[in-house]
Design a protein around this motif. Structure first.
Motif, PDB file in Angstrom:
ATOM      1  N   THR A  79       0.828  -1.213   0.000  1.00  0.00           N
ATOM      2  CA  THR A  79       0.000   0.000   0.000  1.00  0.00           C
ATOM      3  C   THR A  79       0.857   1.255   0.000  1.00  0.00           C
ATOM      4  N   VAL A  80       1.847   1.283   0.876  1.00  0.00           N
ATOM      5  CA  VAL A  80       2.706   2.467   0.986  1.00  0.00           C
ATOM      6  C   VAL A  80       3.531   2.654  -0.285  1.00  0.00           C
ATOM      7  N   ASN A  83       1.443   3.907  -3.154  1.00  0.00           N
ATOM      8  CA  ASN A  83       1.190   5.342  -3.046  1.00  0.00           C
ATOM      9  C   ASN A  83       2.417   6.139  -3.453  1.00  0.00           C
ATOM     10  N   GLU A  87       1.159   6.751  -7.058  1.00  0.00           N
ATOM     11  CA  GLU A  87       0.145   7.685  -6.583  1.00  0.00           C
ATOM     12  C   GLU A  87      -1.197   6.998  -6.340  1.00  0.00           C
ATOM     13  N   ALA A  88      -1.148   5.770  -5.819  1.00  0.00           N
ATOM     14  CA  ALA A  88      -2.363   5.053  -5.444  1.00  0.00           C
ATOM     15  C   ALA A  88      -2.980   5.762  -4.240  1.00  0.00           C
ATOM     16  N   PRO A  89      -4.288   5.645  -4.077  1.00  0.00           N
ATOM     17  CA  PRO A  89      -4.933   6.372  -2.974  1.00  0.00           C
ATOM     18  C   PRO A  89      -4.437   5.907  -1.605  1.00  0.00           C
ATOM     19  N   LEU A  90      -4.278   6.849  -0.719  1.00  0.00           N
ATOM     20  CA  LEU A  90      -3.886   6.566   0.661  1.00  0.00           C
ATOM     21  C   LEU A  90      -4.617   7.577   1.536  1.00  0.00           C
ATOM     22  N   ASN A  91      -5.897   7.300   1.786  1.00  0.00           N
ATOM     23  CA  ASN A  91      -6.702   8.237   2.575  1.00  0.00           C
ATOM     24  C   ASN A  91      -6.606   7.893   4.060  1.00  0.00           C
TER      25      ASN A  91
END
Length: 134
Positions: A79-80, A83, A87-91
Motif C-alpha cells: 500500500t505504501v 502510493n 500515486e495510489a490512494p492513501l486516505n
C-alpha cells in the motif's frame, strides 16, 4: 501418501494451466498468446513464479500466526509503495488500517519475547538450572 512442496506446486500449476490456458486462447482469438511479451514482462512473470515457490516454502516451515503477520506487513508495504511510486490512494481510513497493522506486527514481536520469558520461568519453577528450593 505425502507430497513434497515441489509436488504440490506442480499439482496446483496443472490445475491453473487447465483453467487459464483455454481462457487465454479464447481471449486472443487463437493467435499467439505470448505475442508482445517483452523481456521485462518475462522477468515479472518469473518473479511472480518464484514468489509462489517462496510462499509454498513459508507455508511449509512457519506457523499460521507468523504467516498472517507476514501477509499483513506485506499488504502495508504494498500500500505504501503503491502510493509512493504510482500515486495510489492513501486516505485516512487506509492510513489508519496500516497503522493498526504496524502496531499489531510490533505487538506480536513483543509477544514472542514474553512467550520465551514465560517458558524460561516455567523451566526454572520446575526445578531447572538456577532454581534452588529451600
Amino acid at each position: 501418501e505425502t507430497f513434497s512442496v515441489w509436488d504440490r506446486n506442480i499439482q496446483l500449476a496443472m490445475y491453473s494451466i487447465a483453467i487459464y490456458l483455454p481462457m487465454a486462447f479464447l481471449d486472443v482469438g487463437g493467435a499467439n498468446i505470448l505475442e508482445g511479451w517483452t523481456p521485462l514482462v518475462w522477468g515479472i512473470a518469473c518473479l511472480h513464479a518464484s514468489g509462489g515457490v517462496l510462499v509454498a516454502l513459508s507455508v511449509l516451515h512457519s506457523s499460521s500466526v507468523t504467516k498472517t503477520v507476514a501477509v499483513c506487513a506485506s499488504l502495508v508495504l504494498t500500500t505504501v509503495m503503491g502510493n509512493a511510486l504510482f500515486e495510489a490512494p492513501l486516505n485516512g481510513a487506509i492510513g489508519l488500517g496500516c497503522a493498526v497493522v504496524v502496531i499489531a506486527v510490533f505487538g506480536y514481536r513483543d509477544d514472542c519475547d514474553v512467550e520465551e520469558e514465560l517458558r524460561r520461568l516455567s523451566r526454572l519453577a520446575e526445578g531447572g538450572p538456577g532454581f534452588h528450593r529451600s
